[in-house]
Design a protein around this motif. Structure first.
Motif, short mmCIF file in Angstrom:
data_model
loop_
_atom_site.label_atom_id
_atom_site.label_comp_id
_atom_site.label_asym_id
_atom_site.label_seq_id
_atom_site.Cartn_x
_atom_site.Cartn_y
_atom_site.Cartn_z
N PHE A 83 0.83 -1.21 0.00
CA PHE A 83 0.00 0.00 0.00
C PHE A 83 0.87 1.25 0.00
N LEU A 84 1.91 1.27 0.83
CA LEU A 84 2.81 2.43 0.86
C LEU A 84 3.52 2.61 -0.48
N GLN A 85 3.95 1.52 -1.11
CA GLN A 85 4.59 1.63 -2.42
C GLN A 85 3.60 2.14 -3.46
N TYR A 86 2.38 1.68 -3.40
CA TYR A 86 1.35 2.16 -4.33
C TYR A 86 1.10 3.65 -4.13
N ARG A 88 3.18 5.83 -2.90
CA ARG A 88 4.38 6.57 -3.33
C ARG A 88 4.39 6.71 -4.85
N ARG A 89 4.03 5.66 -5.57
CA ARG A 89 4.02 5.71 -7.03
C ARG A 89 2.92 6.63 -7.55
N GLN A 90 1.87 6.80 -6.80
CA GLN A 90 0.78 7.69 -7.19
C GLN A 90 1.10 9.13 -6.88
N GLY A 91 2.17 9.36 -6.09
CA GLY A 91 2.57 10.71 -5.73
C GLY A 91 1.90 11.21 -4.47
N ASN A 92 1.20 10.38 -3.76
CA ASN A 92 0.55 10.77 -2.51
C ASN A 92 1.49 10.51 -1.34
N THR A 93 1.39 11.35 -0.34
CA THR A 93 2.15 11.11 0.88
C THR A 93 1.21 10.53 1.92
#
Length: 102
Positions: A83-86, A88-93
């Motif tokens: 979930f954290l990698q997803y 990060r790839r979406q640009g959300n913090t």
């Protein structure tokens, strides 16, 4: 006269029957005592064997429980990491309180 002889013969037979019965009873008593002692020590050995088997089963159950919980925790950790990698790839913090997680 023959009745006295037959009576004495019956008396002798009865005496020998009593003596034989006494030894037979003593023999059964000895055999039963030996059987009791053997069964007693055999049951003591069985108690220890069953106790050891129970400990092994208990240890196996505990190990299985721990490994099952570790598997569930590993799946949850992988899901959180994914979930954290997803995110990060979406640009959300992702923030928890005032801390950024990625």
């Amino acid at each position: 006269m023959s009745s006295i002889v037959s009576s004495l013969a019956d008396l002798v037979k009865s005496v020998f029957a009593v003596i034989y019965s006494f030894f037979e009873t003593a023999g059964h008593l000895v055999l039963r005592t030996v059987d009791f002692v053997f069964q007693f020590f055999s049951s003591i050995v069985n108690v220890f064997l069953e106790f050891a088997k129970g400990l092994v089963d208990l240890a196996g159950g505990i190990v299985q429980f721990i490994l099952g919980n570790l598997a569930v925790l590993a799946v949850l950790a992988l899901a959180g990491f994914g979930f954290l990698q997803y995110q990060r790839r979406q640009g959300n913090t992702v923030q928890v309180g005032n801390k950024k997680l990625n």
